[in-house]
Design an enzyme around this catalytic site. Structure first.
Site, mmCIF file in Angstrom:
data_model
loop_
_atom_site.group_PDB
_atom_site.id
_atom_site.type_symbol
_atom_site.label_atom_id
_atom_site.label_comp_id
_atom_site.label_asym_id
_atom_site.label_seq_id
_atom_site.Cartn_x
_atom_site.Cartn_y
_atom_site.Cartn_z
ATOM 1 N N ASP A 1 1.521 -4.946 8.512
ATOM 2 C CA ASP A 1 0.368 -4.065 8.316
ATOM 3 C C ASP A 1 -0.856 -4.960 8.229
ATOM 4 O O ASP A 1 -0.962 -5.791 7.314
ATOM 5 C CB ASP A 1 0.564 -3.254 7.029
ATOM 6 C CG ASP A 1 -0.622 -2.346 6.723
ATOM 7 O OD1 ASP A 1 -1.743 -2.626 7.205
ATOM 8 O OD2 ASP A 1 -0.444 -1.363 5.988
ATOM 9 N N PHE B 1 0.838 -1.199 0.000
ATOM 10 C CA PHE B 1 0.000 0.000 0.000
ATOM 11 C C PHE B 1 0.879 1.258 0.000
ATOM 12 O O PHE B 1 1.945 1.269 0.618
ATOM 13 C CB PHE B 1 -0.910 -0.030 1.240
ATOM 14 C CG PHE B 1 -1.950 1.050 1.232
ATOM 15 C CD1 PHE B 1 -3.042 0.984 0.375
ATOM 16 C CD2 PHE B 1 -1.839 2.141 2.074
ATOM 17 C CE1 PHE B 1 -4.009 1.989 0.353
ATOM 18 C CE2 PHE B 1 -2.805 3.154 2.065
ATOM 19 C CZ PHE B 1 -3.887 3.074 1.204
ATOM 20 N N ARG C 1 -12.605 -4.195 -6.510
ATOM 21 C CA ARG C 1 -12.583 -5.077 -5.336
ATOM 22 C C ARG C 1 -14.012 -5.330 -4.875
ATOM 23 O O ARG C 1 -14.804 -4.385 -4.744
ATOM 24 C CB ARG C 1 -11.810 -4.413 -4.182
ATOM 25 C CG ARG C 1 -10.367 -4.118 -4.502
ATOM 26 C CD ARG C 1 -9.582 -3.743 -3.256
ATOM 27 N NE ARG C 1 -10.146 -2.580 -2.569
ATOM 28 C CZ ARG C 1 -9.495 -1.893 -1.637
ATOM 29 N NH1 ARG C 1 -8.268 -2.262 -1.268
ATOM 30 N NH2 ARG C 1 -10.043 -0.850 -1.064
ATOM 31 N N TYR D 1 -11.310 1.026 10.484
ATOM 32 C CA TYR D 1 -12.548 1.425 9.802
ATOM 33 C C TYR D 1 -12.972 0.456 8.697
ATOM 34 O O TYR D 1 -13.952 0.702 8.022
ATOM 35 C CB TYR D 1 -12.455 2.852 9.260
ATOM 36 C CG TYR D 1 -11.172 3.194 8.539
ATOM 37 C CD1 TYR D 1 -10.942 2.769 7.238
ATOM 38 C CD2 TYR D 1 -10.199 3.983 9.153
ATOM 39 C CE1 TYR D 1 -9.774 3.092 6.586
ATOM 40 C CE2 TYR D 1 -9.020 4.312 8.505
ATOM 41 C CZ TYR D 1 -8.820 3.859 7.221
ATOM 42 O OH TYR D 1 -7.659 4.192 6.572
ATOM 43 N N LYS D 2 -12.215 -0.636 8.537
ATOM 44 C CA LYS D 2 -12.609 -1.629 7.539
ATOM 45 C C LYS D 2 -13.439 -2.718 8.238
ATOM 46 O O LYS D 2 -14.589 -2.476 8.574
ATOM 47 C CB LYS D 2 -11.352 -2.193 6.873
ATOM 48 C CG LYS D 2 -10.529 -1.115 6.152
ATOM 49 C CD LYS D 2 -9.297 -1.709 5.502
ATOM 50 C CE LYS D 2 -8.394 -0.624 4.927
ATOM 51 N NZ LYS D 2 -9.010 0.092 3.793
#
Lengths: 408, 408
Positions: free
Chosen positions: B207, B128, B381, B232-233
């Site tokens: 991560d 990322f 996705r 927040y996922k």
């Protein structure tokens, strides 16, 4: 001026042009006096509603779509509003992000990066812990030297030009100062000290935590280089709400930002193989913006903008003047003294008294519903927040303090 | 296995042991399919109530008193709960703070500080952006070298032991890896790669953004050194909610934390002249904790704890298997392919498809109330969030996708 009476306080409240703003906050009968808005401001009603809307509509119904529909622009958008209403900053120089600690770390790196040949950072020993710790950490990381202004020199009148000047020279990279001293409430001469720093060829980094929303600030006119500050004191954005960063436009072109993240990249969603810094103030972001926190800052700023910082400062001066006068009069022979300046032009939004047993005095006041702020080892801060604090609260609090330390 | 039908999806939903959890979230009829919980999870009802309580009671009535009454302990307390329910971490090693970007910056400094003689940081080019940018920034700041694993090598099966091994050696200080690849969904062998990193005498930095709350994680058992991730996922803590930091207990004694703030000091309220680091994981804090964000993490973690990560993973595998099968079957001749692994043991919580015009396809799906996640340049996705995503949504979304790219 005679010692203000309870009737005087009531008359001042009745005539207060900002009195209506108190209705804009959620305020209960307990505590009877809340003089800690300089640590945590009260919740604005608009903030509560805005967060409900954020949860119920923006998050629950729009979900991920809200990022493109506005969330992604909030750091700069609310930054600009804060800049206009609070900081005296033209658009494009202010962003809401992270904490004051993290932001100071970023701007101090950026500041030191402007003049690689200069090897000294200047800060006063009486500055807030985070400021001192970050200055030491950045100095250590970059191989710079810290020049400390001894606390003994600033105890009388804060950091003045006379005290600062001998610390500046051709080796000075940056100077970190708080506009309002978190303990004594001394209000520094931001334009004058900034000019002095510039005359030495150094850059200024101002911590505005204790002044933003209480004192008129004109960063652009003073030519300030960098500034940071929090939003949960006089800006009433709630516990741990995000902080702000100001970078003067002239420095935005070549900014050494030590914590580059996906949100400071030129094209956020390109997720490019090579980091390219965003143009402008967005370069100071790092990770994903804290949306709930930023909308709370927005509502806090809106209230300051509506009231006007000059009206806020006028009431702040009246409140601190009353607190100062009452404290000097009613605490007279108790062993307690006023640690803040008596002259309002060099005083921020709080008045600090000091005396024996300050910690237990604070606890005893709390039992009476009078909330003040203990600072180690012997200080009590009376924080006066012009949009919510009444003259009556000041009267009540100082008399309760006298009751506790002198006896009724 | 034949291509799942709409009836198959309905039957799976009817038999879903986690079905009742959907009622614990605020969910509206629009969108008809939300497959983006891997970018932003839905709001739990308990979070909305908890934030109301925070605003109306803790902030509005208790004001500053709430800091001592509990807020100050939240970063560690919720960190411990996250550690237990999500990370496989014993107490005292996890804290909620800042953003993933800022946290990665901190732990990477701490990681590099453990072995000053080692001068290389290893990371894959496909990682990322924030991870890559921070690795480059920290390397530049500390005078280290970055050893890149080329994206061409990881395209087939993510970062494997065979690919990582040749990059490790006596010069390796730390390796930064994502447990689940944010684009392809590859699930790395966290225990195996950690052991490989340790065999080279280096430290591991994981991560967990795309795995926390979706995949069982056992950091303690794997002997992971450092980890970070967002909330927040799959943890459903809301837009920009704070991230987490894990530091293995054995490293807590000598921690080089680059952003020391007042909240990482040993005695926060002493505001001591000399910085003394807090013992334990609190040393990784910097500024004032984001209280609203942390309570949202707490509620998100509670739901994962209640459902159990094994049950969540079982549904996640079933959802991704269905999405994978449907995508392969109904997108067949369209020029679209599945970019994620077909084997669930090496797949995280999302399934990625790629094909021409992915950006406009995403927009056309949104018009039909089907929310998926476009990733530059050609990927979509399908994020499957086991506590809220139904099999029916998967069926609807993949068929809508086929309608758009193949035609009805």
């Amino acid at each position: 001026m005679s010692t203000p009476t309870r009737d005087d306080a009531a008359a001042l409240d009745a005539a207060d042009p900002l009195a209506a703003f108190r209705e804009r906050f959620v305020i209960h009968d307990d505590p009877v006096a809340y003089l800690d808005g300089n640590s945590l401001g009260r919740p604005p009603r608009a903030t509560v509603e805005r967060i409900h809307h954020l949860l119920d509509v923006e998050w629950a119904t729009q979900l991920i779509r809200s990022w493109e529909a506005g969330w992604m622009d909030l750091p700069e958008q609310v930054g600009d509003r804060l800049g206009a209403a609070v900081l005296g900053a033209a658009p494009g120089q202010t962003v809401i992000a992270d904490s004051t600690t993290v932001n100071l770390f970023k701007v101090l790196h950026a500041a030191a990066g402007l003049s690689p040949g200069r090897r000294e950072l200047v800060i006063d020993e009486a500055n807030f812990p985070t400021d001192r710790y970050i200055v030491e950490a950045v100095a250590s990381s970059l191989g710079l030297v810290v020049r400390w202004i001894p606390a003994t020199e600033t105890a009388e009148a804060g950091v003045t030009a006379e005290i600062l000047a001998p610390r500046l020279g051709p080796g000075t990279a940056a100077v970190v100062l708080s506009q309002v001293d978190y303990r004594t409430g001394y209000l520094a001469d931001l334009p004058g000290l900034t000019a002095l720093i510039h005359a030495a060829g150094a850059v200024s980094v101002w911590d505005l935590c204790h002044s933003a929303g209480a004192v008129p600030i004109d960063l652009d006119r003073a030519g300030v280089d960098f500034a940071v500050g929090c939003s949960y004191k006089y800006l009433n954005a709630g516990p741990g709400a995000p902080a702000f960063i100001y970078v003067a436009e002239r420095h935005l072109g070549a900014l050494a930002q030590p914590i580059p993240g996906w949100c400071s990249a030129a094209d956020i969603f390109a997720m490019a193989p090579v980091y390219e810094r965003a143009a402008g103030i967005r370069a100071m972001l790092s990770g994903t913006p804290n949306v709930i926190g930023i909308v709370a800052v927005d509502e806090g700023v809106n209230l300051v903008a509506e009231a006007g910082i000059d009206a806020i400062r006028a009431k702040s001066v009246a409140l601190t003047t009353m607190a100062d006068r009452l404290a000097r009069d009613v605490l007279g022979l108790s062993g307690w003294t006023v640690a803040s300046p008596g002259e309002p032009t060099v005083r921020g939004g709080h008045v600090t008294v000091r005396g024996p047993g300050a910690a237990s005095v604070t606890a005893r006041l709390a039992e009476r519903g009078v909330i003040v702020d203990f600072r180690h080892p012997d200080m009590i801060r009376l924080g006066l927040s012009p949009l919510t604090t009444t003259y009556g609260e000041v009267w009540t609090a100082v008399h309760a303090l006298a009751d506790v330390v002198v006896g009724p």
